[in-house]
Design a protein around this motif. Structure first.
Motif, short mmCIF file in Angstrom:
data_model
loop_
_atom_site.label_atom_id
_atom_site.label_comp_id
_atom_site.label_asym_id
_atom_site.label_seq_id
_atom_site.Cartn_x
_atom_site.Cartn_y
_atom_site.Cartn_z
N ILE A 20 0.84 -1.21 0.00
CA ILE A 20 0.00 0.00 0.00
C ILE A 20 0.87 1.25 0.00
CG2 ILE A 20 -1.58 1.36 1.44
CD1 ILE A 20 -2.94 -1.27 2.21
N ARG A 21 1.93 1.25 0.81
CA ARG A 21 2.83 2.40 0.83
C ARG A 21 3.49 2.63 -0.53
NH1 ARG A 21 3.88 0.39 6.09
NH2 ARG A 21 5.63 -0.86 5.35
N GLN A 22 3.90 1.54 -1.17
CA GLN A 22 4.49 1.67 -2.51
C GLN A 22 3.47 2.22 -3.50
OE1 GLN A 22 6.01 -2.17 -3.51
NE2 GLN A 22 7.70 -2.09 -2.00
N GLY A 23 2.23 1.76 -3.38
CA GLY A 23 1.17 2.25 -4.27
C GLY A 23 0.89 3.73 -4.07
N ARG A 65 3.03 5.97 -3.00
CA ARG A 65 4.15 6.72 -3.59
C ARG A 65 4.00 6.79 -5.11
NH1 ARG A 65 7.17 3.96 0.50
NH2 ARG A 65 7.77 2.33 -0.99
N LEU A 66 3.55 5.72 -5.74
CA LEU A 66 3.38 5.71 -7.19
C LEU A 66 2.26 6.65 -7.60
CD1 LEU A 66 4.39 4.43 -9.80
CD2 LEU A 66 2.76 2.58 -9.46
N LEU A 67 1.16 6.66 -6.85
CA LEU A 67 0.04 7.57 -7.17
C LEU A 67 0.45 9.01 -6.98
CD1 LEU A 67 -3.00 5.67 -5.60
CD2 LEU A 67 -2.42 5.89 -8.03
N ASP A 68 1.27 9.27 -5.94
CA ASP A 68 1.78 10.63 -5.76
C ASP A 68 2.61 11.07 -6.96
OD1 ASP A 68 0.53 10.78 -3.34
OD2 ASP A 68 2.32 10.26 -2.15
N THR A 69 3.36 10.17 -7.51
CA THR A 69 4.18 10.47 -8.69
C THR A 69 3.29 10.84 -9.87
OG1 THR A 69 5.86 8.92 -7.95
CG2 THR A 69 5.95 9.58 -10.25
N TYR A 70 2.21 10.05 -10.06
CA TYR A 70 1.27 10.35 -11.15
C TYR A 70 0.62 11.72 -10.93
CZ TYR A 70 1.56 5.42 -12.51
OH TYR A 70 1.99 4.20 -12.92
N GLU A 71 0.28 12.08 -9.73
CA GLU A 71 -0.38 13.35 -9.44
C GLU A 71 0.56 14.51 -9.70
OE1 GLU A 71 -3.66 15.52 -8.53
OE2 GLU A 71 -3.54 13.33 -8.62
N GLN A 72 1.80 14.38 -9.31
CA GLN A 72 2.78 15.43 -9.56
C GLN A 72 3.00 15.65 -11.05
OE1 GLN A 72 6.28 14.27 -7.47
NE2 GLN A 72 5.37 14.60 -5.40
N GLN A 113 -4.80 3.41 -13.19
CA GLN A 113 -6.07 2.78 -12.80
C GLN A 113 -5.85 1.39 -12.19
OE1 GLN A 113 -8.48 2.82 -16.30
NE2 GLN A 113 -8.76 5.06 -16.31
N THR A 114 -4.91 0.65 -12.77
CA THR A 114 -4.58 -0.69 -12.22
C THR A 114 -4.03 -0.56 -10.81
OG1 THR A 114 -4.10 -1.54 -14.43
CG2 THR A 114 -3.20 -2.77 -12.55
N VAL A 115 -3.17 0.46 -10.62
CA VAL A 115 -2.61 0.67 -9.28
C VAL A 115 -3.72 1.02 -8.30
CG1 VAL A 115 -1.09 2.15 -7.91
CG2 VAL A 115 -0.33 1.32 -10.15
N ARG A 116 -4.63 1.92 -8.72
CA ARG A 116 -5.71 2.32 -7.81
C ARG A 116 -6.62 1.11 -7.46
NH1 ARG A 116 -6.16 7.54 -6.76
NH2 ARG A 116 -5.01 9.04 -8.07
N ARG A 117 -6.93 0.26 -8.46
CA ARG A 117 -7.74 -0.93 -8.17
C ARG A 117 -7.01 -1.86 -7.21
NH1 ARG A 117 -9.01 -0.50 -13.75
NH2 ARG A 117 -7.44 -2.06 -14.26
N ARG A 118 -5.71 -1.98 -7.42
CA ARG A 118 -4.91 -2.83 -6.52
C ARG A 118 -4.90 -2.26 -5.10
NH1 ARG A 118 -3.45 -7.68 -4.90
NH2 ARG A 118 -1.37 -7.72 -3.94
N MET A 119 -4.83 -0.91 -5.03
CA MET A 119 -4.85 -0.27 -3.72
C MET A 119 -6.18 -0.52 -3.00
SD MET A 119 -2.06 1.48 -2.90
CE MET A 119 -2.59 2.87 -1.94
N GLU A 120 -7.27 -0.43 -3.72
CA GLU A 120 -8.57 -0.69 -3.09
C GLU A 120 -8.66 -2.13 -2.59
OE1 GLU A 120 -11.02 1.37 -2.45
OE2 GLU A 120 -9.83 3.05 -3.24
#
Length: 500
Positions: free
Chosen positions: A226-229, A231-238, A304-311
Motif C-alpha cells: 500500500i505504501r508503494q502504491g 508513492r506511485l500515485l503521488d508520482t502520477y499526481e505530480q 487505474q490498475t494501481v488504484r484498483r490494486r490499492m482498493e
C-alpha cells in the motif's frame, strides 16, 4: 449341632447302609478297610460337598476316591441333623450330571436352598477347611493347617469391627484393595483424559499461533505494498500538476490584467464598466478552457490498475485485521483451556480423596487386625492351655501360640514344640483344635476323630476320652483297635456302637 442319622445310599463300599447316631460318644471300632474313613468322608461330603480335582490330579481326588464300587452312576446319600432346635434332612446326588441337593425342615416341611445360603446358615458358617482344622481330625492329620490361622485372623479383626466373628477379613481386605485399584484406574483415566485435552489444546494453540503469525506477515506485506502504491500515485499526481502548469499562459494572463486595468482608467463611464465585465467573464472562460484536462491528460491504464490494486489491498487489510482479532480471541481461549488442563480437576480431587480413604481404611484394618489377633491369640492360648492342662494333669500350665508357632511352659522354661514327644504334640494339637472351635463357633459341633489316638499311650488316651465325655458333646470316634472301647468300658462311660 447334632448328627442324627446317616443314609449311605451309594457311597464308596456302602450300599443302602443306615447309621443311627446318638448324643455322647458313638464308637466305630473295626479293622482296617471296614469303611470307617468312608463314613468320615461321607459326613464331610454331605455337609460341604465332595471335592473334585482338575487335570492329572483329578483321578486321585475325593470324588473318584469314594465313587460307589458297584454302581458309579448312583452316587448319593442322605443325612439328618439338628440345628438350632430344629430337625433337617439333607440329600445329595454327587454324580457328574446330577449334582443335585435337597434340603428341607422335618418339623414343618419347609424347603430350603443351598444356593441361597440356607445350608451355610444352618452350619453356622463353618466351611470345609474350618471343619477339618477344628472339630474333625482325620487320619494322621492332627496338626491344624494354615487355614486355622487365617480363620482366627478373620475372626479377631471382624469381631472387633463388627461384633461378629463370621466375616472374612481376607475377603474384606481383598475387597478394599480391589476398590482401591478401581479408583486408581479411574484416577489414571481422568489424568490421561486431562493430559490428552492439554496436548490437544497445545496443538491447537501452536496452530493458531502460526495462523496469527501468517496473518501478521501477510498484513505487513500488504501495508508495504500500500505504501508503494501511494508513492506511485503521488508520482502520477505530480506529473499531472506539471502538465497543467505548462499549459497555463502566464504572459497572456498578465496582458489581460493590464488591459483590464487600462480600460478601467482610460475609458469613460459607463463603457469602462461594461468592458471590465466582458473582460472578466472572458478571462474566467479562458482560464476554465485552458485548465480543463484534455482526454490524453486523464488517468492512464497503469494508474487505474494501481488504484484498483490499492482498493483491494485496503479491503484485504480490514479483512486481515478482523481475522487477527478472531484468531487472538481463539488463542486466548485455548490458553485458558491449557491452564485448566494443567490444574487437577474436581473429579480427580474426589477420586484422590476416595483413594486416600481406602488406603487409610486398609491400613487401619491391618493395624486393628494385628492388635486384636494378639488378643484372640491370647484367648486361644489360654483356653488351649486349660484343655491341655486337663488332659495332662496340669503338667504344663501355659501354651504360647504365635502364628501357629507353638511352644509350652512347664513352670520353669519355655519349650519349643519340636522338642516334645509325638504324643504330647498330638495332645497340644487336639487342645488347640478344641479351643479354636469354641472361639470360632457359637454353637457346639460334633467331634469327629478318625484314628486320632495312634500316637497316644493308654494314659494320654484315657485323659482325652475323659475330657471329651465331660464336655457332653456328640462324638464320632473311629478306631481300628479296641483300645478306645476298652478304655471307655474301664472308665464306665456310656457309648453307642455305631455299627448297630
Amino acid at each position: 449341632m447334632k448328627l442324627e442319622r446317616l443314609e449311605l445310599w451309594s457311597f464308596g463300599k456302602f450300599q443302602n447302609r443306615s447309621i443311627e447316631l446318638s448324643d455322647g460318644i458313638n464308637l466305630f471300632c473295626a479293622e482296617n478297610e471296614a469303611g470307617k474313613s468312608t463314613i468320615y468322608a461321607f459326613i464331610k461330603g454331605m455337609l460341604f460337598n465332595v471335592e473334585r480335582g482338575r487335570g492329572r490330579g483329578a483321578a486321585k481326588d475325593a470324588f473318584h476316591q469314594y465313587e460307589p464300587w458297584r454302581n458309579p452312576t448312583q452316587y448319593c446319600g442322605m443325612i439328618r441333623f439338628e440345628s438350632g432346635g430344629r430337625h433337617f434332612q439333607l440329600e445329595r446326588d454327587f454324580t457328574k450330571k446330577g449334582r443335585k441337593t435337597r434340603l428341607f425342615c422335618l418339623d414343618d416341611g419347609e424347603e430350603l436352598s443351598e444356593e441361597k445360603g440356607d445350608l451355610q446358615a444352618l452350619l453356622m458358617d463353618l466351611d470345609s477347611a474350618g471343619f477339618e482344622n477344628t472339630v474333625a481330625v482325620g487320619q494322621l492329620k492332627a496338626q491344624p493347617g494354615e487355614e486355622l490361622s487365617t480363620a482366627l485372623k478373620n475372626y479377631a479383626a471382624n469381631y472387633y469391627t463388627s461384633g461378629a466373628g463370621n466375616m472374612d477379613l481376607e475377603a474384606a481386605l481383598l475387597g478394599l484393595q480391589k476398590r482401591k485399584k478401581e479408583v486408581e484406574g479411574l484416577l489414571r483415566q481422568a489424568a490421561q483424559k486431562r493430559l490428552a485435552k492439554r496436548e490437544e489444546a497445545e496443538r491447537a494453540a501452536e496452530y493458531t499461533a502460526k495462523e496469527i503469525d501468517r496473518i501478521q506477515r501477510e498484513a505487513a506485506s500488504g501495508e508495504e505494498e500500500i505504501r508503494q502504491g501511494k508513492r506511485l500515485l503521488d508520482t502520477y499526481e505530480q506529473a499531472r500538476e506539471e502538465q497543467v502548469k505548462k499549459k497555463f499562459p502566464v504572459k497572456a494572463g498578465i496582458l489581460w490584467m493590464a488591459i483590464l486595468l487600462v480600460s478601467l482608467v482610460v475609458l469613460p463611464s459607463p463603457f469602462r464598466y461594461y468592458l471590465a465585465v466582458i473582460l472578466t467573464v472572458a478571462g474566467i472562460l479562458a482560464v476554465f478552457l485552458l485548465m480543463r484536462p484534455e482526454p490524453e491528460q486523464g488517468q492512464t491504464e497503469e494508474e487505474q490498475t494501481v488504484r484498483r490494486r490499492m482498493e483491494k489491498l485496503k479491503w484485504n487489510r480490514e479483512k486481515l485485521r478482523s481475522e487477527r482479532r478472531d484468531k487472538q480471541v481463539e488463542y486466548d481461549n485455548i490458553q485458558e483451556q491449557i491452564a485448566e488442563a494443567c490444574t487437577i480437576s474436581v473429579e480427580e480431587k474426589e477420586l484422590e480423596k476416595r483413594r486416600e480413604a481406602l488406603i487409610l481404611a486398609e491400613e487401619r484394618m491391618q493395624e486393628v487386625s494385628v492388635d486384636v489377633r494378639k488378643e484372640t491369640g491370647l484367648r486361644l492360648a489360654e483356653r488351649a492351655a486349660e484343655i491341655f492342662g486337663e488332659i495332662t494333669g496340669g503338667r504344663y500350665p501355659k501354651i504360647f501360640i504365635e502364628e501357629l508357632e507353638i511352644s509350652i511352659f512347664d513352670g520353669v522354661r519355655k519349650i519349643p514344640l519340636h522338642m516334645m514327644s509325638r504324643g504330647t504334640i498330638e495332645q497340644i494339637y487336639f487342645a488347640i483344635r478344641m479351643a479354636a472351635s469354641e472361639i470360632l463357633y457359637e454353637e457346639s459341633w460334633p467331634i469327629l476323630l478318625d484314628d486320632t489316638f495312634a500316637y497316644y499311650d493308654d494314659k494320654r488316651m484315657e485323659a482325652v476320652l475323659r475330657w471329651i465325655a465331660a464336655q457332653k458333646k456328640q462324638v464320632l470316634l473311629f478306631s481300628c483297635q479296641n483300645r478306645e472301647k476298652e478304655a471307655l468300658d474301664k472308665m464306665h462311660f456310656t457309648y453307642r456302637n455305631g455299627w448297630d
